[in-house]
Design a protein around this motif. Structure first.
Motif, short mmCIF file in Angstrom:
data_model
loop_
_atom_site.label_atom_id
_atom_site.label_comp_id
_atom_site.label_asym_id
_atom_site.label_seq_id
_atom_site.Cartn_x
_atom_site.Cartn_y
_atom_site.Cartn_z
N SER A 334 53.39 11.78 2.11
CA SER A 334 52.17 12.48 1.73
C SER A 334 51.60 11.87 0.45
CB SER A 334 52.46 13.97 1.54
OG SER A 334 53.42 14.14 0.51
N GLY A 335 50.38 12.25 0.15
CA GLY A 335 49.76 11.75 -1.07
C GLY A 335 48.83 10.59 -0.78
N SER A 336 48.15 10.17 -1.83
CA SER A 336 47.17 9.10 -1.68
C SER A 336 47.58 7.81 -2.37
CB SER A 336 45.81 9.56 -2.26
OG SER A 336 45.95 9.93 -3.64
N SER A 337 48.64 7.84 -3.16
CA SER A 337 49.05 6.64 -3.88
C SER A 337 50.57 6.61 -4.01
CB SER A 337 48.39 6.61 -5.27
OG SER A 337 48.90 5.54 -6.03
N MET A 338 51.13 5.39 -4.02
CA MET A 338 52.57 5.22 -4.20
C MET A 338 52.99 5.42 -5.64
SD MET A 338 54.07 4.76 -1.35
CE MET A 338 55.66 4.15 -1.89
N GLU A 339 52.00 5.68 -6.55
CA GLU A 339 52.34 5.98 -7.93
C GLU A 339 53.08 7.31 -8.05
OE1 GLU A 339 48.81 5.87 -10.25
OE2 GLU A 339 48.56 3.68 -10.08
N ASP A 340 52.95 8.15 -7.01
CA ASP A 340 53.67 9.44 -7.00
C ASP A 340 55.14 9.27 -6.60
OD1 ASP A 340 50.75 11.02 -5.55
OD2 ASP A 340 51.27 10.69 -7.67
N TYR A 341 55.55 8.04 -6.32
CA TYR A 341 56.91 7.78 -5.83
C TYR A 341 57.58 6.67 -6.65
CZ TYR A 341 55.22 10.42 -1.80
OH TYR A 341 54.70 11.39 -1.00
N THR A 342 58.90 6.70 -6.64
CA THR A 342 59.70 5.65 -7.29
C THR A 342 60.63 5.03 -6.25
OG1 THR A 342 59.66 6.83 -9.40
CG2 THR A 342 61.33 5.10 -9.14
N ILE A 343 60.70 3.69 -6.26
CA ILE A 343 61.50 2.97 -5.27
C ILE A 343 62.76 2.43 -5.94
CG2 ILE A 343 61.53 1.07 -3.62
CD1 ILE A 343 58.46 1.24 -3.58
N TYR A 344 63.91 2.66 -5.30
CA TYR A 344 65.19 2.15 -5.79
C TYR A 344 65.84 1.33 -4.66
CZ TYR A 344 64.93 5.28 -9.81
OH TYR A 344 64.55 5.93 -10.96
N ALA A 345 66.41 0.21 -5.04
CA ALA A 345 67.13 -0.63 -4.08
C ALA A 345 68.60 -0.24 -4.06
CB ALA A 345 66.99 -2.11 -4.45
N MET A 346 69.17 -0.11 -2.88
CA MET A 346 70.59 0.25 -2.71
C MET A 346 71.41 -1.03 -2.56
SD MET A 346 69.95 3.37 -2.96
CE MET A 346 71.61 4.05 -2.76
N ASP A 347 72.68 -0.93 -2.91
CA ASP A 347 73.56 -2.10 -2.81
C ASP A 347 73.86 -2.43 -1.35
OD1 ASP A 347 73.68 -2.29 -5.54
OD2 ASP A 347 75.50 -1.06 -5.69
N GLY A 348 74.08 -3.73 -1.10
CA GLY A 348 74.50 -4.19 0.22
C GLY A 348 73.33 -4.38 1.17
N ALA A 349 73.65 -4.98 2.29
CA ALA A 349 72.66 -5.22 3.35
C ALA A 349 73.09 -4.51 4.62
CB ALA A 349 72.50 -6.72 3.60
N VAL A 350 72.12 -4.18 5.45
CA VAL A 350 72.36 -3.48 6.72
C VAL A 350 71.83 -4.36 7.84
CG1 VAL A 350 71.88 -1.42 8.08
CG2 VAL A 350 72.17 -1.24 5.60
N MET A 351 72.66 -4.54 8.91
CA MET A 351 72.24 -5.35 10.05
C MET A 351 71.51 -4.47 11.06
SD MET A 351 73.21 -8.44 9.39
CE MET A 351 73.06 -9.21 11.00
N ILE A 352 70.25 -4.80 11.35
CA ILE A 352 69.47 -4.12 12.36
C ILE A 352 68.89 -5.17 13.30
CG2 ILE A 352 67.48 -2.63 12.82
CD1 ILE A 352 67.82 -1.42 10.08
N ASP A 353 69.24 -5.06 14.59
CA ASP A 353 68.81 -6.07 15.58
C ASP A 353 69.27 -7.45 15.17
OD1 ASP A 353 65.63 -4.40 16.14
OD2 ASP A 353 67.58 -4.09 17.08
N ASN A 354 70.50 -7.53 14.63
CA ASN A 354 71.09 -8.80 14.18
C ASN A 354 70.29 -9.46 13.06
OD1 ASN A 354 73.29 -8.74 15.95
ND2 ASN A 354 72.09 -9.66 17.62
N ILE A 355 69.56 -8.67 12.29
CA ILE A 355 68.79 -9.19 11.16
C ILE A 355 69.25 -8.46 9.90
CG2 ILE A 355 66.47 -9.50 10.17
CD1 ILE A 355 65.35 -9.33 12.99
N PRO A 356 69.63 -9.18 8.84
CA PRO A 356 70.02 -8.50 7.61
C PRO A 356 68.81 -7.86 6.95
CG PRO A 356 70.00 -10.88 7.30
CD PRO A 356 69.78 -10.65 8.76
N CYS A 357 68.96 -6.60 6.54
CA CYS A 357 67.86 -5.84 5.94
C CYS A 357 68.29 -5.26 4.61
CB CYS A 357 67.41 -4.71 6.87
SG CYS A 357 66.78 -5.27 8.47
N MET A 358 67.31 -5.14 3.69
CA MET A 358 67.52 -4.52 2.39
C MET A 358 67.24 -3.01 2.49
SD MET A 358 65.69 -7.50 0.13
CE MET A 358 64.47 -7.83 1.41
N HIS A 359 68.10 -2.23 1.86
CA HIS A 359 68.00 -0.77 1.92
C HIS A 359 67.22 -0.27 0.70
CE1 HIS A 359 70.29 3.31 2.38
NE2 HIS A 359 68.98 3.42 2.55
#
Length: 403
Positions: A334-359
Motif C-alpha cells: 500500500s502507499g504511493s512511495s517506497m519512502e514509507d518502507y525500509t529494505i533489508y537484505a538477508m544472509d544467504g541465497a535461495v535457489m528458485i527454478d535453479n536460479i540463485p536469488c537474493m532474499h
C-alpha cells in the motif's frame, strides 16, 4: 577422456595383480630356501651319524683281526657290521626323499582348480529388485562367478608427525611437570578406553561379479545392453564415481579395446531405501565383467550450469536500489512511495527454478511494531526475475514488473 580414465583404471588393476603375483613368488622362494637349508642341515647330521657308524665298524673290525680266526668268523662279523650302515642309509633316504615328497608342509601349494561355469543368469538380483541381465544364450558363452574387488582399506594416520612433535618440544620446567604428568595420565586413559572399544567391522561386500567368456565382440554386446538399460523404461543412467548422472556430451565412448562404465539408478523397493542400484560394465578383447551392487547413496543430477549472463550479475546493493525504485503497488504494498518502507537484505541465497536469488525483506516504517515485515521478495542474481513469497502457503509468485 572417459576412455583414458578407463584405461588408467585397467592399467592400475594389472599393476596391482602383478604386484600380488610378485609377492606370492617371493614368498614361495623364501619357503623353498628355508626347506633347502633345513634339508642341508639334516643331511649333514645324517652324514655325521654314518661316519660315526663307520668309525665304530672299523674299530670292531680291527679288534676282530687281532683275535684268531675261527672258521669264517671274520666274514660274519663284517656282515653284521654292515647292517647298521644300510639301515642308516635307508633312514636318510626316507627322511630326505620320501617324507618331503608326500608329507612336507613346505612343499609348493597346488594350483587352485579352475572354477566351474554357471548357467547364464537371465536377471541380476539387486537388493529386492531383479533387472535384466546380459542377453547371452549361445552355448559357447561361459559365465563364471568371481569374487568382487575388496573395498579400499581406510588410510591409517602416520605416527611420524606425533613422534616428531614429542622429540622437538622443549623440556618442561619443574613447575610444569605435575601438569604434564596429569595430561599424560589422561592421554593414557583415553588410549586404554579406545583400545577397549570394539573395532569397527569392515563394510559387508554386497557386490556380485560375473565374468563372461567366449562371446566375441564384447564392446558391441555391452553397448547394446547399456543403450537398453538407459531407456526411460529401465531408468538407469551413466554415472561417475560419486553417482552423479553424466550429461549427454559426457557419455563414455565404448569403442576402445578395454574400458569401464557404470550405470545406476535409485533403488525402487522400500526395503532398499537410501540405496542405489549400480551395474559396472568392464570389457577387454578376451572377456567382459559385470558387477552389480546396491551401495548406500542416491543418484543425483549434475549441478545446473551458470546462466548466460552470469558475468553481468546484479549485486546486492543494485537489487535493493531496484526494489526501492518500484511503485509499492507493483510489489503488492500500500502507499504511493517506497519512502514509507525500509529494505533489508538477508544472509544467504535461495535457489528458485535453479536460479540463485537474493532474499530481501521490506519493513513498513509507519507500523506500530518495528519488526513488522510488509513483504518478502527474492531477486534473481541475473536481474531477470523477482518473486513474492506467500508465507501462508510457503509458495512464491513471480511478479511482472521487469521491463
Amino acid at each position: 577422456m572417459k576412455g583414458d580414465k578407463a584405461e588408467k583404471k585397467a592399467a592400475k588393476a594389472e599393476k596391482k595383480a602383478a604386484k600380488q603375483e610378485a609377492a606370492a613368488k617371493k614368498k614361495a622362494e623364501k619357503k623353498a630356501a628355508n626347506a633347502k637349508k633345513k634339508a642341508a642341515k639334516m643331511e649333514k647330521k645324517a652324514k655325521n651319524r654314518i661316519a660315526k657308524q663307520e668309525e665304530k665298524a672299523e674299530k670292531l673290525a680291527q679288534e676282530a683281526d687281532q683275535e684268531p680266526a675261527k672258521g669264517g668268523g671274520k666274514k660274519k662279523i663284517m656282515i653284521i657290521l654292515l647292517i647298521p650302515i644300510v639301515l642308516a642309509l635307508l633312514a636318510a633316504l626316507a627322511y630326505f626323499v620320501i617324507i618331503p615328497k608326500f608329507f612336507s608342509k613346505d612343499k609348493e601349494p597346488e594350483p587352485e582348480p579352475e572354477p566351474e561355469p554357471i548357467t547364464a543368469p537371465v536377471t541380476y538380483q539387486m537388493g529386492q529388485t531383479a533387472v535384466p541381465a546380459l542377453p547371452v544364450w549361445d552355448a559357447n558363452v561361459l559365465v563364471y562367478l568371481e569374487d568382487p574387488p575388496e573395498p579400499p582399506a581406510p588410510e591409517q594416520e602416520e605416527d611420524g608427525e606425533a613422534d616428531k612433535e614429542e622429540d622437538g618440544k622443549p623440556e618442561e620446567k619443574d613447575g610444569e611437570e605435575g601438569e604434564a604428568d596429569k595430561e599424560g595420565e589422561e592421554a593414557e586413559g583415553e588410549e586404554e578406553k579406545k583400545a577397549e572399544e570394539p573395532a569397527e567391522e569392515p563394510p559387508a561386500i554386497t557386490a556380485v561379479r560375473y565374468r563372461y567368456e567366449g562371446y566375441g565382440d564384447y564392446r558391441e554386446l555391452l553397448m547394446g545392453y547399456a543403450a537398453f538399460m538407459t531407456t526411460s523404461d529401465a531408468g538407469f543412467a551413466f554415472v561417475d564415481d560419486t553417482l552423479v548422472r553424466l550429461k549427454e556430451e559426457e557419455y563414455p565412448i565404448m569403442t576402445t579395446h578395454r574400458g569401464v562404465v557404470t550405470l545406476a539408478r535409485n533403488a525402487v523397493d522400500e526395503a532398499d531405501a537410501g540405496k542405489a542400484m549400480t551395474i559396472q560394465l568392464e570389457w577387454t578383447d578376451t572377456n567382459c565383467f559385470v558387477t552389480v551392487d546396491t551401495p548406500e547413496g542416491r543418484v543425483k543430477d549434475p549441478p545446473p550450469p551458470p546462466t548466460a549472463n552470469a558475468a553481468a550479475s546484479m549485486t546486492l546493493m543494485e537489487a535493493m536500489d531496484f526494489v526501492n525504485s518500484l511503485d509499492p503497488a507493483d510489489l503488492g504494498l500500500s502507499g504511493s512511495s517506497m519512502e514509507d518502507y525500509t529494505i533489508y537484505a538477508m544472509d544467504g541465497a535461495v535457489m528458485i527454478d535453479n536460479i540463485p536469488c537474493m532474499h530481501l525483506n521490506v519493513y513498513d516504517n509507519n507500523a506500530t511494531g518495528t519488526n513488522v515485515v510488509a513483504g518478502q521478495y527474492f531477486m534473481s542474481s541475473d536481474g531477470q526475475h523477482i518473486y513474492l513469497l506467500h508465507p501462508d502457503t510457503n509458495t512464491v509468485e513471480e511478479l511482472d514488473v521487469l521491463p
